[in-house]
Write an enzyme that holds these catalytic residues in place. Structure first.
Site, PDB file in Angstrom:
ATOM      1  N   GLY A  46      39.247 -43.840 -24.132  1.00  0.00           N
ATOM      2  CA  GLY A  46      38.982 -42.717 -25.034  1.00  0.00           C
ATOM      3  C   GLY A  46      37.514 -42.759 -25.407  1.00  0.00           C
ATOM      4  N   ALA A  47      36.822 -41.635 -25.288  1.00  0.00           N
ATOM      5  CA  ALA A  47      35.364 -41.640 -25.443  1.00  0.00           C
ATOM      6  C   ALA A  47      34.853 -42.333 -26.706  1.00  0.00           C
ATOM      7  CB  ALA A  47      34.853 -40.199 -25.349  1.00  0.00           C
ATOM      8  N   ARG A  88      31.782 -47.299 -17.362  1.00  0.00           N
ATOM      9  CA  ARG A  88      32.507 -46.101 -16.906  1.00  0.00           C
ATOM     10  C   ARG A  88      31.527 -44.937 -16.965  1.00  0.00           C
ATOM     11  NH1 ARG A  88      38.231 -44.779 -19.563  1.00  0.00           N
ATOM     12  NH2 ARG A  88      38.455 -43.454 -17.695  1.00  0.00           N
ATOM     13  N   GLN A 194      48.915 -41.472 -20.394  1.00  0.00           N
ATOM     14  CA  GLN A 194      48.436 -41.656 -21.765  1.00  0.00           C
ATOM     15  C   GLN A 194      49.185 -40.741 -22.754  1.00  0.00           C
ATOM     16  OE1 GLN A 194      46.476 -41.498 -19.069  1.00  0.00           O
ATOM     17  NE2 GLN A 194      44.412 -42.324 -19.389  1.00  0.00           N
ATOM     18  N   ASP A 235      35.524 -35.953 -23.093  1.00  0.00           N
ATOM     19  CA  ASP A 235      34.767 -37.161 -22.796  1.00  0.00           C
ATOM     20  C   ASP A 235      33.283 -36.883 -22.717  1.00  0.00           C
ATOM     21  OD1 ASP A 235      37.624 -37.535 -21.622  1.00  0.00           O
ATOM     22  OD2 ASP A 235      36.796 -39.546 -21.907  1.00  0.00           O
ATOM     23  N   ASN A 245      37.280 -33.601 -19.501  1.00  0.00           N
ATOM     24  CA  ASN A 245      38.394 -34.284 -20.145  1.00  0.00           C
ATOM     25  C   ASN A 245      39.342 -34.756 -19.058  1.00  0.00           C
ATOM     26  OD1 ASN A 245      39.551 -35.055 -22.756  1.00  0.00           O
ATOM     27  ND2 ASN A 245      41.228 -33.676 -22.230  1.00  0.00           N
ATOM     28  N   LYS A 246      40.408 -35.451 -19.491  1.00  0.00           N
ATOM     29  CA  LYS A 246      41.346 -36.004 -18.527  1.00  0.00           C
ATOM     30  C   LYS A 246      41.799 -34.984 -17.486  1.00  0.00           C
ATOM     31  CE  LYS A 246      42.202 -39.357 -18.377  1.00  0.00           C
ATOM     32  NZ  LYS A 246      41.420 -40.297 -17.557  1.00  0.00           N
TER      33      LYS A 246
HETATM   34  C1  LIG Z   1      38.981 -38.738 -27.913  1.00  0.00           C
HETATM   35  S1  LIG Z   1      38.419 -38.946 -26.301  1.00  0.00           S
HETATM   36  C2  LIG Z   1      39.938 -39.037 -25.461  1.00  0.00           C
HETATM   37  C3  LIG Z   1      39.809 -38.688 -24.020  1.00  0.00           C
HETATM   38  O1  LIG Z   1      39.592 -39.870 -23.220  1.00  0.00           O
HETATM   39  C4  LIG Z   1      40.652 -39.932 -22.273  1.00  0.00           C
HETATM   40  O2  LIG Z   1      40.268 -40.470 -21.046  1.00  0.00           O
HETATM   41  P1  LIG Z   1      40.639 -42.025 -20.748  1.00  0.00           P
HETATM   42  O3  LIG Z   1      42.046 -42.240 -21.247  1.00  0.00           O
HETATM   43  O4  LIG Z   1      40.497 -42.133 -19.242  1.00  0.00           O
HETATM   44  O5  LIG Z   1      39.607 -42.820 -21.496  1.00  0.00           O
HETATM   45  C5  LIG Z   1      41.067 -38.496 -22.116  1.00  0.00           C
HETATM   46  O6  LIG Z   1      40.144 -37.757 -21.359  1.00  0.00           O
HETATM   47  C6  LIG Z   1      41.077 -38.072 -23.555  1.00  0.00           C
HETATM   48  O7  LIG Z   1      41.126 -36.713 -23.807  1.00  0.00           O
END
Ligand SMILES: CSC[C@H]1O[C@H](OP(=O)(O)O)[C@H](O)[C@@H]1O
EC number: 5.3.1.23
Length: 349
Positions: A46-47, A88, A194, A235, A245-246
């Site tokens: 998560g960013a 990352r 997630q 992100d 985003n995801k």
């Molecule tokens: C509040 S930022 C959350 C954002 O990060 C996630 O990616 P990851 O699980 O790969 O770090 C996803 O894009 C979420 O929306």
């Protein structure tokens, strides 16, 4: 809410999100490499959470440097910052955190031991700040949530993706806390789930009704008018408002446009990157194909099959109804509103 990460004396304790929702396990990190491992394996993700973890990892890195000459210390520390920065590629908060620590250290006239303490204190400040920012963002976002509302979200942009409280789920929490009758549809979010594992878990902990949905069901859900609003995280948000985003977020935004469902992105200003002009310039992480061909460690596809594993996609700014931030809900044209917000020219009345 269980903490995402925290200092325990000189050890960074990181919640291993790979084990949720079944087990609550904290990983002790005594050096930067261990923090990078947590970031790269999505033990922490998560960013905003990645940004805070990076700052804490840099405090561990500084403490490990045994050099007594300050100039040489600073050179060695700058090298470690670049190793952390490369952990990352997509979430700009990682680089933002590295720059924040570097700039702080560069301006300091403290001795080496003083700098080591300064970095650790700054990492704690960033954690505390992030939670306050998320609360302000949630309050701003709650104003655009209907009452009652079914809110669809993608991946996890909750407390677990931040220092606490969450971005998209911060909006959900704030609407709930304001007495609005809200429920959530959590896209499961393949390949690492997630949404099913983390968002559903957070909502159950909060007592907010939640239903897990297959990622590809957003079209039928919206065609049946089962969704009132979309709120997702980000992100990296480019200068023109394109938002990474995801993977799967872009598809959700297209369905929202097709069905006239408002589509909001919730993110702190630290996720807005004015140095990235458009979404085309956002680096999209490609991860191990095994994350797609396997689920829970069990092989799904024939062993001869390869897989495509883009971890993010980019939603063009014209599909975004508004960008919910700690200073307010920003609207198009985003080049103006984001630049003004980043310049501190927009503040919540
Ligand atoms: C509040 S930022 C959350 C954002 O990060 C996630 O990616 P990851 O699980 O790969 O770090 C996803 O894009 C979420 O929306």
């Amino acid at each position: 809410m269980i903490p995402t990460l925290y200092w325990e004396d000189d050890v960074v304790m990181i919640l291993d999100q790979r084990k949720l929702p079944g087990k609550t396990v904290f990983m002790p990190c005594r050096d930067m490499r261990r923090v990078i491992y947590c970031i790269q394996t999505l033990a922490t993700r998560g960013a905003p959470a990645i940004g805070v973890a990076a700052a804490m990892g840099l405090a561990l890195a500084a403490r490990s440097i045994r050099i007594k000459n300050k100039d040489l210390f600073m050179e060695r520390f700058a090298e470690k910052v670049e190793v952390m920065r490369a952990a990352r590629p997509t979430a700009v908060n990682l680089s933002w955190a590295c720059d924040r620590i570097l700039n702080l250290v560069a301006k300091s006239d403290l001795d080496i031991e003083g700098i080591k303490a300064l970095i650790k204190d700054e990492s704690q400040r960033m954690l505390d700040e992030d939670i306050e920012i998320n609360r302000a963002m949630g309050k701003n976002g709650a104003a655009v949530v209907p009452d009652p509302a079914v809110i669809i979200t993608h991946c996890n942009a909750g407390s677990l993706a931040t220092g606490g409280y969450g971005t998209a789920l911060g909006v959900v929490r704030a609407a709930h806390e304001a007495g609005k009758k809200v429920s959530v549809i959590a896209d499961e979010t393949r390949p690492l789930l997630q949404g099913a594992r983390l968002t559903a878990w957070e909502m159950v902990q909060e007592g907010i009704p939640v239903k897990v949905a297959v990622d590809s069901s957003s079209g039928v859900l919206m065609s049946r008018e089962m969704v009132d609003i979309c709120v997702v995280g980000a992100d990296r948000i480019a200068k023109n408002g394109d938002a990474a985003n995801k993977i799967g977020t872009f598809n959700l935004a297209l369905q929202a446009q097709r069905h006239n469902v408002p589509f909001y992105v919730a993110a702190p200003l630290s996720t807005v990157d004015l140095d990235t002009p458009t979404g085309e310039a956002i680096p999209i992480e490609e991860r191990d194909p095994a994350e797609v061909t396997h689920i829970g460690g069990r092989l799904l596809a024939p062993p001869e099959a390869d897989a495509l594993n883009f971890a993010f996609d980019v939603t063009p700014n014209d599909l975004i109804t508004g960008i919910i931030t700690e200073v307010g809900v920003l609207k198009a044209p985003y080049i103006e509103s984001l630049s003004r917000a980043k310049a501190g020219l927009i503040s919540k009345e």
